[in-house]
Design a protein around this motif. Structure first.
Motif, short mmCIF file in Angstrom:
data_model
loop_
_atom_site.label_atom_id
_atom_site.label_comp_id
_atom_site.label_asym_id
_atom_site.label_seq_id
_atom_site.Cartn_x
_atom_site.Cartn_y
_atom_site.Cartn_z
N GLU A 102 -33.80 20.36 3.14
CA GLU A 102 -33.30 21.69 2.80
C GLU A 102 -34.07 22.79 3.53
OE1 GLU A 102 -30.69 22.67 1.36
OE2 GLU A 102 -29.93 20.80 0.52
N ARG A 105 -32.83 22.74 7.14
CA ARG A 105 -31.52 23.42 7.23
C ARG A 105 -31.69 24.93 7.31
NH1 ARG A 105 -27.43 21.77 2.48
NH2 ARG A 105 -25.72 22.03 3.97
N ARG A 109 -30.84 27.48 10.57
CA ARG A 109 -29.88 28.59 10.47
C ARG A 109 -30.40 29.88 11.10
NH1 ARG A 109 -28.83 27.30 4.16
NH2 ARG A 109 -27.53 25.44 4.43
N ASP A 185 -25.60 21.25 8.71
CA ASP A 185 -26.74 20.36 8.51
C ASP A 185 -27.71 20.52 9.67
OD1 ASP A 185 -25.99 19.43 6.04
OD2 ASP A 185 -24.99 17.65 6.79
N LEU A 186 -28.18 19.44 10.26
CA LEU A 186 -29.24 19.52 11.25
C LEU A 186 -28.76 19.14 12.65
CD1 LEU A 186 -32.10 17.81 9.20
CD2 LEU A 186 -31.52 20.24 9.31
N HIS A 212 -26.05 13.57 8.44
CA HIS A 212 -26.60 14.91 8.20
C HIS A 212 -27.24 15.53 9.42
CE1 HIS A 212 -25.81 15.08 3.91
NE2 HIS A 212 -26.17 13.81 3.84
#
Length: 251
Positions: A102, A105, A109, A185-186, A212
């Protein structure tokens, strides 16, 4: 970010101010930064280890607990921004793997892409299991930890139980109430490590981490249970350091 916030959340057991890379380690439920002291000591000089210290334990025992992984991820992301002047690689064990995901992520961003995420002893975020151990009795919760190999039963007396139970129950609540939110996701590589006898994750649940990331994915299965790391420290250190150095050479 103030020095106070940095020193509260991050432990540098072996400061390496000239290291070109940083490995950020996220502890398991009920765990603390000191779990990663041996890993920090074993890393090559080119890698500085930053171990995350969650509130409510050890020297942070008076700090309010956080039982929401999203809130915890928001805070840790902010803390790590000041550390992103060098490439960051993440290693999270159990609950720490989900939290590391998390945080990664959130960083991606805003344009900070980790060099890799090592997800240890944890199923992929989309592989939900209905679990409610955080609602169980103190005795059941402690039994769970002992059975997983997180601590030796002879080390848990009444005083130790009183010290560790609040953070342990809090963390179980955080990870058991976590729900994956679909979205970006990544792009970084994800490497999943599990023990072949771990009741908390199957090989197929670990393989699901591949969904992911748009980057590379690798799954490595070790002999052992949930805390397989104890028996394979040297192999794990080499795998992590090799990945970091290879990623650095490709930049």
């Amino acid at each position: 970010m103030t020095n106070r916030e940095d020193s509260t959340w991050i432990r540098r057991f072996h400061p390496r101010p000239t290291a070109g890379n940083r490995l950020v380690c996220f502890p398991h439920a009920g765990g603390s930064a000191t779990y990663f002291y041996p890993l920090s000591a074993a890393m090559p000089p080119s890698v500085e280890v930053l171990a995350i210290q969650y509130p409510g334990r050890q020297d942070r025992h008076q700090d309010p607990l956080v039982d929401d992984l999203a809130v915890l991820a928001d805070t840790v992301t902010t803390v790590l921004l000041d550390c992103a002047d060098r490439p960051l690689t993440f290693f999270g064990h159990s609950m720490g793997a989900t939290l590391a995901f998390e945080v990664a992520r959130r960083l991606e961003r805003i344009g900070v892409v980790p060099a890799g995420l090592f997800a240890s002893g944890r199923r992929a975020p989309t592989c939900h299991r209905e679990e409610a151990m955080h609602r169980s009795s103190d005795q059941e919760l402690l039994r769970e930890v002992v059975e997983l190999g997180g601590t030796e039963p002879q080390l848990i007396d009444d005083e130790v139980a009183r010290m560790i139970l609040p953070a342990l129950r809090n963390d179980y609540r955080a990870v058991e109430t976590y729900r994956y939110e679909p979205g970006s996701d990544l792009t970084c590589p994800v490497i999943a490590f599990i023990g072949d006898a771990d009741p908390k994750v199957t090989s197929s649940e670990a393989q699901a981490w591949a969904g992911h990331t748009t980057g590379e994915f690798f799954l490595r299965i070790f002999p052992g249970g949930h805390f397989y790391l104890k028996e394979h420290k040297s192999v794990i250190v080499k795998a992590i350091s090799d990945h970091i150095l290879t990623a650095g050479a490709q930049r």
